[in-house]
Write a protein that holds these residues in place. Structure first.
Motif, PDB file in Angstrom:
ATOM      1  N   MET A 123      34.945   8.432   7.040  1.00 39.25           N
ATOM      2  CA  MET A 123      34.224   9.844   7.706  1.00 39.25           C
ATOM      3  C   MET A 123      35.250  10.277   6.369  1.00 39.25           C
ATOM      4  O   MET A 123      35.849  10.673   6.696  1.00 39.25           O
ATOM      5  CB  MET A 123      34.398   9.703   8.678  1.00 39.25           C
ATOM      6  CG  MET A 123      33.378  10.118   8.711  1.00 39.25           C
ATOM      7  SD  MET A 123      32.322  10.112  10.956  1.00 39.25           S
ATOM      8  CE  MET A 123      34.006   9.197  11.599  1.00 39.25           C
ATOM      9  N   ASN A 124      33.958  11.252   6.203  1.00 38.95           N
ATOM     10  CA  ASN A 124      34.411  12.564   5.268  1.00 38.95           C
ATOM     11  C   ASN A 124      33.897  13.320   5.811  1.00 38.95           C
ATOM     12  O   ASN A 124      33.108  14.422   5.212  1.00 38.95           O
ATOM     13  CB  ASN A 124      33.226  12.304   3.759  1.00 38.95           C
ATOM     14  CG  ASN A 124      33.865  13.618   3.025  1.00 38.95           C
ATOM     15  OD1 ASN A 124      35.143  13.989   3.640  1.00 38.95           O
ATOM     16  ND2 ASN A 124      33.910  13.535   1.468  1.00 38.95           N
ATOM     17  N   GLU A 125      34.954  13.639   7.149  1.00 37.26           N
ATOM     18  CA  GLU A 125      33.977  15.094   8.109  1.00 37.26           C
ATOM     19  C   GLU A 125      35.902  16.104   8.119  1.00 37.26           C
ATOM     20  O   GLU A 125      37.105  16.147   7.649  1.00 37.26           O
ATOM     21  CB  GLU A 125      34.497  14.681   8.971  1.00 37.26           C
ATOM     22  CG  GLU A 125      33.283  14.084  10.337  1.00 37.26           C
ATOM     23  CD  GLU A 125      33.881  13.502  11.437  1.00 37.26           C
ATOM     24  OE1 GLU A 125      33.835  14.437  12.679  1.00 37.26           O
ATOM     25  OE2 GLU A 125      32.186  12.565  12.093  1.00 37.26           O
ATOM     26  N   LYS A 126      35.340  17.256   8.177  1.00 34.56           N
ATOM     27  CA  LYS A 126      36.262  18.084   8.040  1.00 34.56           C
ATOM     28  C   LYS A 126      36.590  18.286   9.033  1.00 34.56           C
ATOM     29  O   LYS A 126      36.280  17.595  10.424  1.00 34.56           O
ATOM     30  CB  LYS A 126      36.058  19.607   7.981  1.00 34.56           C
ATOM     31  CG  LYS A 126      34.886  19.947   6.106  1.00 34.56           C
ATOM     32  CD  LYS A 126      34.586  21.352   5.908  1.00 34.56           C
ATOM     33  CE  LYS A 126      33.967  21.855   4.956  1.00 34.56           C
ATOM     34  NZ  LYS A 126      33.647  22.499   4.481  1.00 34.56           N
TER      35      LYS A 126
ATOM     36  N   ASN B  89      39.040  19.662  12.804  1.00 37.25           N
ATOM     37  CA  ASN B  89      38.248  20.098  13.869  1.00 37.25           C
ATOM     38  C   ASN B  89      39.150  21.638  13.727  1.00 37.25           C
ATOM     39  O   ASN B  89      39.351  22.002  12.742  1.00 37.25           O
ATOM     40  CB  ASN B  89      39.431  19.949  14.805  1.00 37.25           C
ATOM     41  CG  ASN B  89      38.582  20.401  16.375  1.00 37.25           C
ATOM     42  OD1 ASN B  89      37.933  21.145  16.576  1.00 37.25           O
ATOM     43  ND2 ASN B  89      40.115  20.269  17.589  1.00 37.25           N
TER      44      ASN B  89
ATOM     45  N   TYR C 254      45.288  20.377   6.657  1.00 34.29           N
ATOM     46  CA  TYR C 254      44.483  19.510   6.216  1.00 34.29           C
ATOM     47  C   TYR C 254      44.237  18.894   4.756  1.00 34.29           C
ATOM     48  O   TYR C 254      45.482  18.857   4.404  1.00 34.29           O
ATOM     49  CB  TYR C 254      43.629  21.129   5.335  1.00 34.29           C
ATOM     50  CG  TYR C 254      42.194  20.989   4.835  1.00 34.29           C
ATOM     51  CD1 TYR C 254      41.217  21.033   5.715  1.00 34.29           C
ATOM     52  CD2 TYR C 254      42.017  20.598   3.423  1.00 34.29           C
ATOM     53  CE1 TYR C 254      39.555  21.912   5.110  1.00 34.29           C
ATOM     54  CE2 TYR C 254      40.344  20.769   3.438  1.00 34.29           C
ATOM     55  CZ  TYR C 254      39.182  20.467   4.115  1.00 34.29           C
ATOM     56  OH  TYR C 254      38.440  20.940   3.455  1.00 34.29           O
TER      57      TYR C 254
ATOM     58  N   PHE D 129      40.118  15.346   1.467  1.00 33.78           N
ATOM     59  CA  PHE D 129      38.864  16.316   1.058  1.00 33.78           C
ATOM     60  C   PHE D 129      38.974  16.984   0.099  1.00 33.78           C
ATOM     61  O   PHE D 129      39.779  17.867  -0.478  1.00 33.78           O
ATOM     62  CB  PHE D 129      38.527  17.382   2.654  1.00 33.78           C
ATOM     63  CG  PHE D 129      38.732  16.611   4.141  1.00 33.78           C
ATOM     64  CD1 PHE D 129      38.175  14.856   3.847  1.00 33.78           C
ATOM     65  CD2 PHE D 129      38.842  16.700   4.754  1.00 33.78           C
ATOM     66  CE1 PHE D 129      38.377  14.486   5.001  1.00 33.78           C
ATOM     67  CE2 PHE D 129      38.379  15.834   5.748  1.00 33.78           C
ATOM     68  CZ  PHE D 129      38.550  14.370   5.375  1.00 33.78           C
TER      69      PHE D 129
ATOM     70  N   ASP E 282      33.728  28.772   5.590  1.00 31.56           N
ATOM     71  CA  ASP E 282      35.065  27.855   6.256  1.00 31.56           C
ATOM     72  C   ASP E 282      35.872  28.468   6.757  1.00 31.56           C
ATOM     73  O   ASP E 282      35.851  28.566   7.875  1.00 31.56           O
ATOM     74  CB  ASP E 282      35.739  26.387   5.643  1.00 31.56           C
ATOM     75  CG  ASP E 282      34.918  25.426   5.141  1.00 31.56           C
ATOM     76  OD1 ASP E 282      33.838  25.178   5.592  1.00 31.56           O
ATOM     77  OD2 ASP E 282      35.512  25.098   4.672  1.00 31.56           O
TER      78      ASP E 282
END
Length: 182
Positions: A1-4, A6, A53, A57, A64
């Motif tokens: 999954m390519n989520e940023k 939290n 991080y 990504f 951001d």
């Protein structure tokens, strides 16, 4: 999954720093230097955000940072209000606030002060519903200041802590000299 990652946890850490340090007596005077504690909260939030991080990504951008700073400012402004309100009420009742109030009362005896101004200041000092309005205005102002300067701090933090790929110059030889004029 390519989520940023939290964004809430780093924003909360920066907001707690911003809110508590900005509300504490004596320490809050550091904010006189261009809101340094508020900017510091934004920088701290960006440090914690970028620390973990993931390298797979894409590089985090300044959009951001702005979102992180705004969220940090909201958390910080709310915490600032929660901590500062009881402290300022306590200081007003017990501390140097009483001396300033007495000096203001003596100044109000000056006949050059218009009666409307005198009544306005007396109502402001006596409290009641009007003081609630002043408190709400102060809290809203602190919240706006927190958001604006925490965004600036988060952008500074992104510039400081961003992990970017190292620049490698192209593997070209030296540039040839220009041709002689004809």
């Amino acid at each position: 999954m390519n989520e940023k990652p939290n964004i809430v946890t780093p924003a909360l850490i920066g907001g707690v720093f911003l809110g508590v340090t900005s509300a504490l007596p004596i320490l809050h005077y550091i904010n006189c230097a261009c809101c340094a504690l508020v900017i510091g909260g934004g920088i701290l939030a960006s440090y914690f955000y970028l620390r973990d991080y993931p390298p797979q990504f894409p590089v985090a951008n300044y959009g951001d940072a702005a979102v992180l700073g705004a969220l940090t400012g909201v958390f910080g402004g709310i915490i600032w209000a929660i901590v500062a309100l009881p402290l300022s009420l306590l200081e007003l009742r017990l501390g140097p606030g009483m001396r300033e109030m007495e000096q203001i009362r003596r100044q109000l005896d000056n006949p050059d002060i218009p009666p409307q101004v005198r009544e306005f200041i007396v109502r402001l000092m006596e409290g009641g519903a009007f003081s609630l309005g002043v408190i709400v205005f102060q809290l809203a102002f602190d919240l706006i200041i927190s958001v604006v300067f925490a965004v600036i701090g988060a952008i500074i933090g992104f510039a400081l802590f961003q992990k970017r790929p190292r620049y490698t110059p192209p593997a070209y030889g030296p540039t040839p000299p220009p041709p002689p004029p004809a």
